[in-house]
Write a protein that holds these residues in place. Structure first.
Motif, PDB file in Angstrom:
ATOM      1  N   UNK A 181      -7.225   6.517   0.705  1.00 47.71           N
ATOM      2  CA  UNK A 181      -6.757   6.782  -0.725  1.00 47.71           C
ATOM      3  C   UNK A 181      -5.683   5.922  -1.170  1.00 47.71           C
ATOM      4  N   UNK A 182      -4.857   5.730  -0.261  1.00 51.84           N
ATOM      5  CA  UNK A 182      -3.558   4.844  -0.883  1.00 51.84           C
ATOM      6  C   UNK A 182      -3.281   3.881   0.309  1.00 51.84           C
ATOM      7  N   UNK A 183      -3.526   2.548  -0.187  1.00 53.80           N
ATOM      8  CA  UNK A 183      -3.192   1.378   0.894  1.00 53.80           C
ATOM      9  C   UNK A 183      -1.848   1.175   1.437  1.00 53.80           C
ATOM     10  N   UNK A 184      -0.765   1.779   0.809  1.00 54.39           N
ATOM     11  CA  UNK A 184       0.540   1.671   1.190  1.00 54.39           C
ATOM     12  C   UNK A 184       1.359   2.797   0.930  1.00 54.39           C
ATOM     13  N   UNK A 185       2.580   3.039   1.650  1.00 54.02           N
ATOM     14  CA  UNK A 185       3.265   4.077   1.432  1.00 54.02           C
ATOM     15  C   UNK A 185       3.803   4.091  -0.151  1.00 54.02           C
TER      16      UNK A 185
END
Length: 200
Positions: free
Chosen positions: A55-59
């Protein structure tokens, strides 16, 4: 075999998604931006790290999504005075329910936006758009009532209360409290602008 409370479950419902985003807020407020990672959120929310990265490619993307989901929407109060409106608006925000320690979250976001250009960009692009601006509405009402001195910079005045709160958090190690709100309103804004809030 993992216990039911520890099993990792997919993000297949709005409730689970909300739990994960709240966990992200909790974690970044506790450990700061540099130490924040997907593993910590996965452990806290009992979800696989792979599900997070899907869902989220990075923090940075995860944190901004969590901030957006837990955004505190406020409407401008109408107490009849500028100082009363600022006081009420700030205290409503402090009383609103949201996950995480606010002081820790503020410090983490300041640290992260300084060190990580991606976080700074995403916060500007995604959190700086949409919604109402209650502080701008408070200032518009005060201007219409003729409360503000001629020539006052409304943009700077809108930023002043939050800037003072951040200064107290960063440099004086003070928490964000209603007492601090009263100090800012009564001890600075009132004498600076030469106005009152007509409180009994």
């Amino acid at each position: 075999m993992s216990s039911p409370s520890r099993r990792r479950v997919p993000l297949d419902t709005p409730e689970r998604l909300a739990e994960v985003l709240a966990a992200a807020i909790d974690v970044v407020a506790e450990v700061g931006y540099e130490r924040f990672n997907m593993d910590l959120v996965a452990q806290r929310a009992h979800v696989s790290k792979g599900s997070l990265y899907q869902r989220w490619p990075s923090k940075a993307h995860l944190i901004v999504a969590a901030l957006d989901a837990n955004r505190v929407e406020m409407t401008a109060p109408d107490t009849g005075s500028y100082l009363g409106d600022v006081r009420e608006l700030a205290k409503r925000w402090l009383r609103a329910e949201m996950p995480g320690d606010r002081r820790g979250l503020l410090l983490a976001l300041l640290e992260g936006s300084r060190r990580d250009p991606e976080l700074a960009r995403l916060m500007t692009e995604q959190l700086g758009q949409g919604g109402t601006n209650p502080m701008a509405e408070v200032l518009d009402a005060a201007k219409a009532r003729g409360e503000l001195p001629p020539g006052v910079d409304l943009e700077l005045l809108a930023e002043l209360p939050l800037s003072l709160a951040i200064t107290n958090v960063l440099f004086k190690d003070q928490p964000l409290t209603e007492d601090l709100v009263d100090r800012i309103v009564d001890g600075l804004l009132a004498p600076l602008l030469g106005i009152g809030d007509h409180r009994e």
